[in-house]
Design a protein around this motif. Structure first.
Motif, PDB file in Angstrom:
ATOM      1  N   PRO A  29       0.822  -1.213   0.000  1.00 15.12           N
ATOM      2  CA  PRO A  29       0.000   0.000   0.000  1.00 15.12           C
ATOM      3  C   PRO A  29       0.855   1.263   0.000  1.00 15.12           C
ATOM      4  CG  PRO A  29       0.050  -0.964   2.189  1.00 15.12           C
ATOM      5  CD  PRO A  29       0.724  -1.949   1.277  1.00 15.12           C
ATOM      6  N   ALA A  30       0.502   2.200  -0.853  1.00 14.54           N
ATOM      7  CA  ALA A  30       1.241   3.460  -0.931  1.00 14.54           C
ATOM      8  C   ALA A  30       0.707   4.488   0.060  1.00 14.54           C
ATOM      9  CB  ALA A  30       1.176   4.029  -2.348  1.00 14.54           C
ATOM     10  N   THR A  31      -0.542   4.316   0.482  1.00 16.84           N
ATOM     11  CA  THR A  31      -1.150   5.261   1.423  1.00 16.84           C
ATOM     12  C   THR A  31      -1.773   4.499   2.582  1.00 16.84           C
ATOM     13  OG1 THR A  31      -3.330   5.249   0.374  1.00 16.84           O
ATOM     14  CG2 THR A  31      -1.696   6.819  -0.491  1.00 16.84           C
ATOM     15  N   TRP A  32      -2.083   5.230   3.651  1.00 12.59           N
ATOM     16  CA  TRP A  32      -2.728   4.597   4.791  1.00 12.59           C
ATOM     17  C   TRP A  32      -4.168   4.204   4.463  1.00 12.59           C
ATOM     18  CZ3 TRP A  32       0.063   2.434   8.198  1.00 12.59           C
ATOM     19  CH2 TRP A  32       1.291   2.964   8.587  1.00 12.59           C
ATOM     20  N   TYR A  38       5.234   3.009  18.488  1.00 10.27           N
ATOM     21  CA  TYR A  38       4.094   3.891  18.221  1.00 10.27           C
ATOM     22  C   TYR A  38       4.570   5.321  17.951  1.00 10.27           C
ATOM     23  CZ  TYR A  38      -0.367   6.243  18.483  1.00 10.27           C
ATOM     24  OH  TYR A  38      -1.464   7.016  18.169  1.00 10.27           O
ATOM     25  N   ALA A  39       5.603   5.749  18.649  1.00 10.25           N
ATOM     26  CA  ALA A  39       6.132   7.092  18.438  1.00 10.25           C
ATOM     27  C   ALA A  39       6.525   7.313  16.982  1.00 10.25           C
ATOM     28  CB  ALA A  39       7.327   7.334  19.354  1.00 10.25           C
ATOM     29  N   GLY A  40       7.079   6.272  16.359  1.00 10.88           N
ATOM     30  CA  GLY A  40       7.468   6.401  14.956  1.00 10.88           C
ATOM     31  C   GLY A  40       6.294   6.677  14.040  1.00 10.88           C
ATOM     32  N   LEU A  41       5.138   6.115  14.374  1.00 14.62           N
ATOM     33  CA  LEU A  41       3.928   6.369  13.579  1.00 14.62           C
ATOM     34  C   LEU A  41       3.509   7.832  13.724  1.00 14.62           C
ATOM     35  CD1 LEU A  41       1.902   3.162  14.573  1.00 14.62           C
ATOM     36  CD2 LEU A  41       3.332   3.504  12.531  1.00 14.62           C
ATOM     37  N   ARG A  52      -4.244  13.061  17.503  1.00 17.75           N
ATOM     38  CA  ARG A  52      -5.584  12.480  17.467  1.00 17.75           C
ATOM     39  C   ARG A  52      -5.853  11.836  16.111  1.00 17.75           C
ATOM     40  NH1 ARG A  52      -9.323  11.006  21.146  1.00 17.75           N
ATOM     41  NH2 ARG A  52      -8.812  12.895  22.330  1.00 17.75           N
ATOM     42  N   LYS A  53      -5.357  12.446  15.046  1.00 15.94           N
ATOM     43  CA  LYS A  53      -5.528  11.897  13.700  1.00 15.94           C
ATOM     44  C   LYS A  53      -4.910  10.499  13.601  1.00 15.94           C
ATOM     45  CE  LYS A  53      -3.893  12.614   8.952  1.00 15.94           C
ATOM     46  NZ  LYS A  53      -3.132  13.529   8.061  1.00 15.94           N
ATOM     47  N   VAL A  54      -3.703  10.361  14.099  1.00 14.52           N
ATOM     48  CA  VAL A  54      -3.028   9.063  14.062  1.00 14.52           C
ATOM     49  C   VAL A  54      -3.765   8.063  14.951  1.00 14.52           C
ATOM     50  CG1 VAL A  54      -0.865   7.839  14.506  1.00 14.52           C
ATOM     51  CG2 VAL A  54      -0.813  10.182  13.624  1.00 14.52           C
ATOM     52  N   ALA A  55      -4.140   8.505  16.140  1.00 16.90           N
ATOM     53  CA  ALA A  55      -4.833   7.625  17.076  1.00 16.90           C
ATOM     54  C   ALA A  55      -6.163   7.143  16.507  1.00 16.90           C
ATOM     55  CB  ALA A  55      -5.063   8.347  18.402  1.00 16.90           C
ATOM     56  N   PRO A  75       3.663   3.521   4.177  1.00 17.14           N
ATOM     57  CA  PRO A  75       2.477   4.157   3.581  1.00 17.14           C
ATOM     58  C   PRO A  75       2.411   5.630   3.985  1.00 17.14           C
ATOM     59  CG  PRO A  75       1.907   2.043   4.570  1.00 17.14           C
ATOM     60  CD  PRO A  75       3.303   2.357   5.014  1.00 17.14           C
ATOM     61  N   GLN A  76       1.823   6.449   3.101  1.00 20.00           N
ATOM     62  CA  GLN A  76       1.761   7.890   3.324  1.00 20.00           C
ATOM     63  C   GLN A  76       0.348   8.346   3.667  1.00 20.00           C
ATOM     64  OE1 GLN A  76       4.608   9.971   3.162  1.00 20.00           O
ATOM     65  NE2 GLN A  76       5.591   7.942   3.157  1.00 20.00           N
TER      66      GLN A  76
END
Length: 432
Positions: free
Chosen positions: A165-168, A196-199, A225-228, A289-290
């Motif tokens: 996958p190229a994107t999330w 998780y910090a890396g994400l 919050r977006k990542v979570a 993925p981006q």
């Protein structure tokens, strides 16, 4: 890690508020730079460090290094190092993870070697130099780094007609396809602390910043919050395995195809190869993925420095060795072989150990992916001054969230609250 509200000079100001060991004198065993030959001591634990010291001593007459192996930092090494600084008998050099270096600085345990180090700044990846620098101070030499990528089970992907996958968004779609093909099969597993910090790092979701002379804690920011919320959506959809990373159940899942990706740092290659021997030939590596198509952002997890400790009488000699170990091709080649380290020095990306195809990964030259990723790791990330506690609190809260007891966003808010409380308890200024 994030897009911090941080300025280097401000970071130094905030750290100055927490200095507790500035009264330590240099009464350690190391000799002065003013003598004919400087003798310094280096504490560390990475495999291959002892051999690097031996090689250095065999090729240098002006500086000699005594190496002493200590327990890994989190297993007692850091406590031993700080205790030695407090007692005034610390070695000149010690292995210190990037995430821990601000904590050492806040306790006055480091010595500035900018006058010796600054000419070498361009030799290292920008994010790694940022990790050893606070304000105008430089506290050591970057050794390794942990650019992230996507480890994926190519056999499982090929069977379902999937490409990396190229994107999330594509990652989420793949997760649904994979789980639909077999209810025991999952896209990934829970991520904790620095994984998780890396994400968050990739998404520009910083955890710490500086506002004037105060720390700003931002684990619960909108960016975080977006990542979570993204990962919470995967949990809600039943798309994440319950097997904890590094648990035997995790290795089993990677080996039998029940867990088909790991979003991880370069050193995960060694973890997977060592723990999932029956997966040889099945795994491959692709870029992370981006968040948006065409973006080129990279997270980081891990990396350490050879730090110069407070009281070192031979800072010039300490830097000479630290720089040499991070840039000497033969010495670092040994660190790749024995410790799986990925160099922070730009000139070492073409080491033979990093350019050959890896049979485990189907002959893929996997380090090419990480070599391209390393320069793209954002320098907009700052570790906080009490990361041991912050990480422990985060793990407690995230563990509950991944298990369905609470949310990942809630875990970040809880950790932020506890971190702020602890900073205030220690007398550090915290910005609202």
């Amino acid at each position: 890690m994030r897009k911090p509200i941080v300025r280097a000079a401000g970071t130094a100001g905030a750290l100055a508020l927490g200095l507790m060991l500035t009264g330590c004198s240099g009464n350690g065993p190391d000799t002065s730079d003013e003598g004919r030959m400087a003798s310094i001591t280096f504490w560390g634990w990475a495999p291959g460090y002892a051999d690097a010291v031996k090689a250095f001593n065999g090729s240098h007459t002006d500086v000699q290094v005594r190496y002493q192996a200590v327990q890994p930092g989190a297993k007692g090494g850091y406590q031993k190092i700080l205790g030695a600084v407090q007692a005034g008998n610390a070695p000149c050099l010690a292995q210190v993870g990037y995430e821990t270096l601000p904590s050492f600085a806040a306790q006055g345990a480091l010595q500035d070697v900018a006058r010796y180090a600054n000419p070498s700044r361009a030799e290292f990846q920008p994010a790694t130099w940022k990790s050893v620098s606070l304000g105008n101070n430089v506290y050591g030499a970057p050794v390794d780094t942990g650019p992230m990528a996507l480890f994926y089970n190519k056999k499982a992907f090929d069977k379902l007609g999937l490409k990396p996958p190229a994107t999330w968004d594509e990652y989420r779609a793949d997760a649904e396809r994979i789980h639909a093909s077999d209810p025991h099969r999952f896209i990934s597993s829970p991520y904790l602390d620095y994984d998780y910090a890396g994400l968050a790092w990739q998404a520009g979701a910083g955890w710490f910043g500086v506002d004037g002379d105060s720390w700003k804690v931002t684990l619960a920011s909108d960016a975080n919050r977006k990542v979570a919320d993204y990962w919470q959506g995967l949990v809600r959809g039943g798309l994440i395995s319950s097997a904890p990373m590094y648990d035997q159940s995790w290795f089993t899942g990677l080996g039998n195809g029940d867990i088909v990706t790991v979003v991880g740092a370069v050193w995960q290659a060694g973890v997977i190869k060592g723990g999932v021997k029956n997966g040889s030939g099945q795994w491959a590596v692709a870029p992370m993925p981006q968040w948006s198509a065409g973006a080129d952002q990279v997270g980081n997890a891990g990396g350490s420095a050879t730090a110069v400790l407070k009281g070192c009488k031979s800072p010039k000699a300490a830097w000479e060795f630290a720089h040499w170990m991070s840039t000497d091709r033969k010495a670092f080649g040994g660190l790749v072989d024995k410790a799986g380290l990925f160099p922070a020095a730009k000139s070492l990306l073409d080491l033979p150990q990093l350019t050959a195809g890896d049979p485990y990964f189907g002959g893929q030259k996997i380090y090419d992916v990480f070599a391209k990723a390393a320069p793209k790791v954002s320098t907009d990330w700052t570790w906080g001054p009490i990361m041991t506690k912050t990480a422990a609190d985060l793990d407690d809260a995230l563990g509950q969230a991944w298990a369905g007891k609470g949310t990942i966003g809630g875990a970040l808010q809880t950790t932020q609250n506890k971190t702020v409380a602890e900073l205030k308890k220690q007398g550090l200024s915290v910005s609202p």
